[in-house]
Design a protein around this motif. Structure first.
Motif, PDB file in Angstrom:
ATOM      1  N   ALA A  52       0.929  -1.065   0.027  1.00 48.08           N
ATOM      2  CA  ALA A  52      -0.023  -0.198  -0.056  1.00 48.08           C
ATOM      3  C   ALA A  52       0.915   1.239   0.107  1.00 48.08           C
ATOM      4  CB  ALA A  52      -0.755   0.029   1.291  1.00 48.08           C
ATOM      5  N   ILE A  53       1.938   1.232   0.794  1.00 47.29           N
ATOM      6  CA  ILE A  53       2.939   2.456   0.771  1.00 47.29           C
ATOM      7  C   ILE A  53       3.419   2.713  -0.674  1.00 47.29           C
ATOM      8  CG2 ILE A  53       5.320   3.193   1.553  1.00 47.29           C
ATOM      9  CD1 ILE A  53       4.819   1.559   4.074  1.00 47.29           C
ATOM     10  N   VAL A  54       3.962   1.705  -1.364  1.00 46.71           N
ATOM     11  CA  VAL A  54       4.475   1.844  -2.707  1.00 46.71           C
ATOM     12  C   VAL A  54       3.191   2.367  -3.504  1.00 46.71           C
ATOM     13  CG1 VAL A  54       5.381   0.677  -4.621  1.00 46.71           C
ATOM     14  CG2 VAL A  54       6.001   0.209  -2.518  1.00 46.71           C
ATOM     15  N   LEU A  55       2.028   1.647  -3.626  1.00 41.95           N
ATOM     16  CA  LEU A  55       0.880   1.945  -4.464  1.00 41.95           C
ATOM     17  C   LEU A  55       0.329   3.453  -3.946  1.00 41.95           C
ATOM     18  CD1 LEU A  55      -1.296  -1.110  -4.407  1.00 41.95           C
ATOM     19  CD2 LEU A  55      -0.196   0.136  -6.404  1.00 41.95           C
ATOM     20  N   SER A  56       0.333   3.829  -2.800  1.00 41.10           N
ATOM     21  CA  SER A  56       0.054   5.049  -2.348  1.00 41.10           C
ATOM     22  C   SER A  56       0.737   6.022  -2.853  1.00 41.10           C
ATOM     23  CB  SER A  56      -0.187   5.262  -1.012  1.00 41.10           C
ATOM     24  OG  SER A  56       0.725   5.379  -0.168  1.00 41.10           O
ATOM     25  N   LEU A  57       2.104   5.882  -2.873  1.00 44.29           N
ATOM     26  CA  LEU A  57       3.230   6.963  -3.369  1.00 44.29           C
ATOM     27  C   LEU A  57       2.906   7.199  -4.682  1.00 44.29           C
ATOM     28  CD1 LEU A  57       6.134   6.208  -1.151  1.00 44.29           C
ATOM     29  CD2 LEU A  57       4.679   8.286  -0.813  1.00 44.29           C
ATOM     30  N   LEU A  58       2.815   6.033  -5.399  1.00 44.91           N
ATOM     31  CA  LEU A  58       2.655   6.116  -6.921  1.00 44.91           C
ATOM     32  C   LEU A  58       1.180   6.718  -7.414  1.00 44.91           C
ATOM     33  CD1 LEU A  58       4.197   2.634  -7.824  1.00 44.91           C
ATOM     34  CD2 LEU A  58       5.214   4.713  -8.185  1.00 44.91           C
ATOM     35  N   SER A  59       0.560   7.137  -6.448  1.00 42.70           N
ATOM     36  CA  SER A  59      -0.861   7.343  -6.985  1.00 42.70           C
ATOM     37  C   SER A  59      -1.203   8.706  -6.244  1.00 42.70           C
ATOM     38  CB  SER A  59      -2.102   6.196  -6.634  1.00 42.70           C
ATOM     39  OG  SER A  59      -2.098   6.145  -5.509  1.00 42.70           O
ATOM     40  N   THR A  60      -0.315   9.497  -5.590  1.00 43.65           N
ATOM     41  CA  THR A  60      -0.539  10.616  -4.978  1.00 43.65           C
ATOM     42  C   THR A  60       0.106  11.763  -5.953  1.00 43.65           C
ATOM     43  OG1 THR A  60      -0.062   9.694  -2.938  1.00 43.65           O
ATOM     44  CG2 THR A  60      -0.505  11.844  -3.193  1.00 43.65           C
ATOM     45  N   ARG A  61      -0.858  12.479  -6.033  1.00 46.02           N
ATOM     46  CA  ARG A  61      -0.246  13.795  -7.291  1.00 46.02           C
ATOM     47  C   ARG A  61       0.722  14.571  -6.426  1.00 46.02           C
ATOM     48  NH1 ARG A  61      -5.520  15.693  -7.407  1.00 46.02           N
ATOM     49  NH2 ARG A  61      -6.345  14.025  -8.722  1.00 46.02           N
ATOM     50  N   LEU A  64       3.602  13.439  -5.915  1.00 43.28           N
ATOM     51  CA  LEU A  64       4.690  12.514  -5.277  1.00 43.28           C
ATOM     52  C   LEU A  64       4.908  11.322  -6.583  1.00 43.28           C
ATOM     53  CD1 LEU A  64       3.273  11.815  -1.793  1.00 43.28           C
ATOM     54  CD2 LEU A  64       5.023  13.574  -2.486  1.00 43.28           C
ATOM     55  N   ALA A  65       4.186  11.331  -7.298  1.00 40.54           N
ATOM     56  CA  ALA A  65       4.156  10.067  -8.121  1.00 40.54           C
ATOM     57  C   ALA A  65       5.455   9.922  -8.880  1.00 40.54           C
ATOM     58  CB  ALA A  65       2.777   9.905  -8.903  1.00 40.54           C
ATOM     59  N   ARG A  66       5.815   8.759  -9.097  1.00 38.59           N
ATOM     60  CA  ARG A  66       7.016   8.545  -9.846  1.00 38.59           C
ATOM     61  C   ARG A  66       6.807   8.607 -11.357  1.00 38.59           C
ATOM     62  NH1 ARG A  66      11.128   8.327 -12.040  1.00 38.59           N
ATOM     63  NH2 ARG A  66      12.663   6.727 -11.972  1.00 38.59           N
ATOM     64  N   PHE A  67       5.469   8.313 -11.739  1.00 35.99           N
ATOM     65  CA  PHE A  67       5.221   8.365 -13.070  1.00 35.99           C
ATOM     66  C   PHE A  67       3.828   9.033 -13.140  1.00 35.99           C
ATOM     67  CE2 PHE A  67       6.964   3.916 -12.028  1.00 35.99           C
ATOM     68  CZ  PHE A  67       8.382   4.325 -12.695  1.00 35.99           C
ATOM     69  N   PRO A  68       3.882  10.347 -12.987  1.00 41.52           N
ATOM     70  CA  PRO A  68       2.430  11.049 -13.012  1.00 41.52           C
ATOM     71  C   PRO A  68       1.409  10.704 -13.979  1.00 41.52           C
ATOM     72  CG  PRO A  68       4.438  12.730 -13.021  1.00 41.52           C
ATOM     73  CD  PRO A  68       4.913  11.186 -13.351  1.00 41.52           C
ATOM     74  N   ARG A  69       1.692  10.227 -15.167  1.00 37.85           N
ATOM     75  CA  ARG A  69       0.809   9.581 -16.107  1.00 37.85           C
ATOM     76  C   ARG A  69      -0.015   8.514 -15.814  1.00 37.85           C
ATOM     77  NH1 ARG A  69       3.502  11.018 -21.840  1.00 37.85           N
ATOM     78  NH2 ARG A  69       3.712  13.242 -21.598  1.00 37.85           N
ATOM     79  N   LEU A  70       0.702   7.709 -14.937  1.00 38.00           N
ATOM     80  CA  LEU A  70       0.134   6.455 -14.467  1.00 38.00           C
ATOM     81  C   LEU A  70      -0.767   6.496 -13.217  1.00 38.00           C
ATOM     82  CD1 LEU A  70       2.946   4.125 -15.425  1.00 38.00           C
ATOM     83  CD2 LEU A  70       1.112   4.482 -16.869  1.00 38.00           C
ATOM     84  N   ILE A  71      -0.867   7.619 -12.700  1.00 32.39           N
ATOM     85  CA  ILE A  71      -1.501   7.703 -11.417  1.00 32.39           C
ATOM     86  C   ILE A  71      -3.150   6.872 -11.546  1.00 32.39           C
ATOM     87  CG2 ILE A  71      -2.921   9.541  -9.955  1.00 32.39           C
ATOM     88  CD1 ILE A  71      -0.446  11.243 -10.213  1.00 32.39           C
ATOM     89  N   GLY A  72      -3.693   7.372 -12.615  1.00 31.89           N
ATOM     90  CA  GLY A  72      -4.982   6.635 -12.866  1.00 31.89           C
ATOM     91  C   GLY A  72      -5.038   5.380 -12.795  1.00 31.89           C
ATOM     92  N   VAL A  73      -3.914   4.676 -13.448  1.00 37.84           N
ATOM     93  CA  VAL A  73      -3.807   3.161 -13.295  1.00 37.84           C
ATOM     94  C   VAL A  73      -3.534   2.552 -12.051  1.00 37.84           C
ATOM     95  CG1 VAL A  73      -2.386   1.394 -14.325  1.00 37.84           C
ATOM     96  CG2 VAL A  73      -2.835   3.446 -15.891  1.00 37.84           C
TER      97      VAL A  73
END
Lengths: 291, 447
Positions: free
Chosen positions: A113-122, A124-133
């Motif tokens: 969840a930590i990884v997923l949440s960081l990847l899906s927060t505006r 902070l995301a590593r790949f901003p385009r994939l936030i929705g995914v």
């Protein structure tokens, strides 16, 4: 003089107008409220009757028998009360397994969840385009009931604690991921900018910039989840996968003669749930600094 | 003298800061170590090495293959003679007399040609099976009396054939064949969920969507005394293979359990919550008793309540609804009483100053404050209980949970399992959306 009277009557007219409008609004509000209440009551009553007709035993018969089974269990447990401590010791390893399933799935699910949440927060995301995914991924993980994953995995992996652990961990990842990302949104971005200026990589920025800000809140949600997961792991055991739930199922389907075991497991489960409930609420209050 | 007095606190501060940093550093290293140690313990406690042995990857392969494909059996009875064609070998999927799968051509009384995939083909002539692979040649398996005679082009048995005196298995790239003394069977795999819309006995079987749409609007009746559309809906709804009727009812039962349980729990918890709230009940003993009641109901887990209730009420949706009701009345009671303790007294004072009686004070001073909190909690639980109702249904025997466990226990209807899983996920998503929509309508969007 004439002017003032017309002014006064105008004012009075205006007041009655407002009053009328207010009364009309209240009436429509009351009417809507009344309609909603009627619809709600109709839904409840018809739902109740439908559920009653589709149930094997009727509601009114059942309600009279509701104390039969607990009565039998208590009676048998009372007769064999000297055996209870020994039985509780006997089932203790299964209880430990249930708690282990809950703890492991909370840990694994929490880390995911930590990884997923960081990847899906505006922001902070590593790949901003994939936030929705990543958000949809968490939605799906949350939507799949644990029992579905557990039963399918039992078919592939055989019985034991691992299917339950994986099933609960996946659900936890989805549920905590959403809560974590809500916390992440409130994190200050200034430490991140500071770290970025020193050339820190994304993982370093997250670890040193975000985690210290949000860790207490994360932990508090994870503790709450742990409490939920203990219940879930007991239930999954009953449906067929290790832990105290499995023992409960065996003792229960054996029927009369094993009710002392049922009673012992009930007591163990009750004490465990109350204990972890108290423990987690104590630490949660400490973590989020509730006065 | 003064110098030491000034430096002392600074060294103190420095020392405490160093100690703090040291503690934090220790914590930062210790936490991952503790977690790693716990995982090592679990690795052995959960017997992960043994799990690798026990894991049945062939089961996983069956599961995956079954969920998107199906097989049609072509069977020859080697004792009594006669050919049969059935989807998944099931009674419900048996082709009626005179109807053949499109890849089968009848060449004689007891003989058929079967076109398999990947260029392979098979022929059944009485008790003799010929299986042809394009890069290999033709394998002949004949059942003569008590013997099964296998004949390959080069006389050796390749690794895709397993043969014993009683049984020959051929696993090709486009099909499979099994020959025993009793019967010769050829399986052909096809993509998709077989007979999902109409079973073989329906006149609408095998028609394309366009043809069906055409039929729906044409005046010519396929089934007498029914319009075409009604006949189609009837045939789909009563599909014996997929049991759409039962499945939709099961989904509905599951939602019903969640709805009745959640709303019933809220109705019970509401008055009790007033008794448990400090600012509404002055009597310590009442408060204490009600709160312990909430704790007890929550502590005796949903699992135990479900078991106790299923004894009294038998399987069905009512049992599940009551189990949810009892468990959640504890949770709601706790949350509601906390919300009531947090109400703003100023509004109540304001209402009191207009000369309101106690009941009016509650109605206009308290209820408007707590309604949004209560509603959002109830709706959140409604959504989460849809998921719980699936599990409870599996325990008590009701709703989609029951169908799901039954389908999994048979260990062969994986296409049905995947159908149910898809439906459950859709159901949860729909309830999530619905509760969000209702929350927006009733209390306005907060974010």
């Amino acid at each position: 003089m004439a002017d003032t009277t017309t002014g006064q009557s105008l004012g009075a007219e205006r007041t009655t107008e407002i009053q009328d409008a207010y009364m009309a609004m209240t009436r429509t509000k009351r009417m809507y409220g009344g309609i909603m209440l009627i619809v709600f009551i109709a839904l409840m009553v018809s739902g109740f009757m439908l559920a009653d007709s589709r149930n094997a035993g009727g509601f009114w018969d059942g309600i009279l028998n509701i104390f039969n089974f607990p009565g039998e269990v208590l009676k048998e447990a009372g007769e064999k009360i000297t055996l209870l401590p020994a039985l509780m010791v006997k089932f203790f390893p299964s209880l430990v397994e249930t708690i282990n399933i809950a703890a492991a799935s909370t840990l694994i699910g929490g880390l995911l969840a930590i990884v997923l949440s960081l990847l899906s927060t505006r922001g902070l995301a590593r790949f901003p385009r994939l936030i929705g995914v990543f958000r949809r991924l968490m939605d799906i993980l949350r939507a799949i009931p644990e029992i579905v994953v557990a039963l399918v995995l039992i078919f592939v992996l055989g019985g034991g604690p691992v299917p339950a652990m994986i099933a609960i961990a996946l659900h936890t990842a989805g549920a905590l991921g959403k809560l974590f990302s809500e916390i992440n949104e409130n994190a200050s971005l200034k430490p991140l900018e500071g770290l970025e200026s020193t050339g820190a990589t994304w993982s370093q920025r997250m670890l040193l910039g975000v985690v210290p800000q949000v860790a207490p809140n994360w932990l508090s949600y994870a503790l709450l989840r742990f409490e939920i997961n203990i219940r879930a792991s007991a239930i999954l055991g009953f449906v067929g996968s290790g832990g105290i739930g499995y023992d409960l199922k065996n003792a229960f389907s054996w029927g009369q003669g094993r009710y002392d075991e049922v009673a012992a497991i009930f007591i163990l489960l009750f004490l465990t749930i109350v204990f972890f409930d108290q423990l987690s609420s104590h630490y949660r209050n400490k973590l989020v600094g509730k006065a | 003298m003064t110098a030491t007095a000034e430096t002392l606190p600074i060294t103190d501060l420095k020392q405490s800061a160093t100690a703090l940093i040291g503690r934090k550093r220790l914590l930062a290293f210790a936490t991952p170590v503790v977690i790693a140690a716990y995982f090592v313990y679990l690795f052995f406690a959960f017997d992960i090495p043994g799990l690798v042995d026990r894991a049945r990857m062939d089961n996983a392969a069956i599961l995956v293959a079954d969920s998107y494909s199906y097989k049609t059996h072509v069977t020859h009875d080697n004792r009594g003679g006669g050919l049969g064609f059935a989807i998944e070998g099931e009674n419900k999927g048996t082709y009626p007399e005179g109807m053949l799968p499109e890849f089968v051509t009848r060449t004689g009384e007891d003989a058929v040609d079967i076109a398999l995939k990947a260029g392979e083909s098979a022929t059944i002539e009485g008790s003799t099976l010929r299986y042809t692979r394009p890069d290999y040649g033709t394998v002949t398996v004949a059942v003569e009396g008590r013997d099964i005679i296998l004949d390959t082009p080069d006389g050796t048995v390749p690794d895709w054939i397993s043969a014993s005196g009683a049984r020959v298995n051929i696993t090709g790239a486009g099909g499979r064949a099994v020959v025993t003394r009793a019967r010769t069977e050829v399986y052909r795999y096809s993509m998709g969920w077989e007979l999902f819309w109409f079973t073989l006995d329906s006149p609408f079987y095998g028609k394309s969507f366009g043809e069906l749409a055409g039929l729906a609007f044409s005046g010519e009746r396929v089934v007498a005394d029914k319009s075409n559309l009604a006949a189609m809906v009837h045939d789909f709804w009563n599909n014996a293979m997929w049991r759409h009727k039962d499945v939709i009812w099961a989904i509905f039962e599951t939602v019903l359990m969640a709805f009745l349980g959640t709303m019933g729990a809220a109705l019970i918890a509401l008055p009790l919550a007033f008794l448990a709230a400090r600012n509404f009940t002055r009597l310590m003993s009442v408060r204490f008793a009600v709160r312990r009641f909430f704790d007890f109901v929550r502590g005796v887990d949903g699992l135990i309540w479900t078991i106790i209730l299923s004894r009294a009420f038998g399987p069905g949706p009512m049992t599940g609804a009551l189990a949810i009701l009892i468990t959640d009345s504890g949770s709601f009671g706790k949350m509601f009483s906390e919300a009531l303790e947090n109400v703003d007294d100023k509004q109540i004072e304001g209402v009191t100053s207009t000369g309101a009686k106690p009941l009016q004070r509650y109605r206009f001073g308290v209820i408007p404050q707590v309604t949004p909190v209560f509603l959002s909690q109830i709706l959140y639980y409604l959504e989460s209980n849809t998921r719980s109702a699936t599990v409870i249904g599996a325990i008590t025997g009701g709703g989609i949970g029951l169908l799901l466990t039954q389908a999994i226990i048979t260990q062969k209807d994986w296409e049905e399992v995947s159908y149910y899983i898809v439906l459950v996920i859709l159901m949860v998503i729909a309830m999530d959306w619905f509760s969000g929509w209702l929350r927006g309508k009733l209390i306005g969007r907060s974010e």
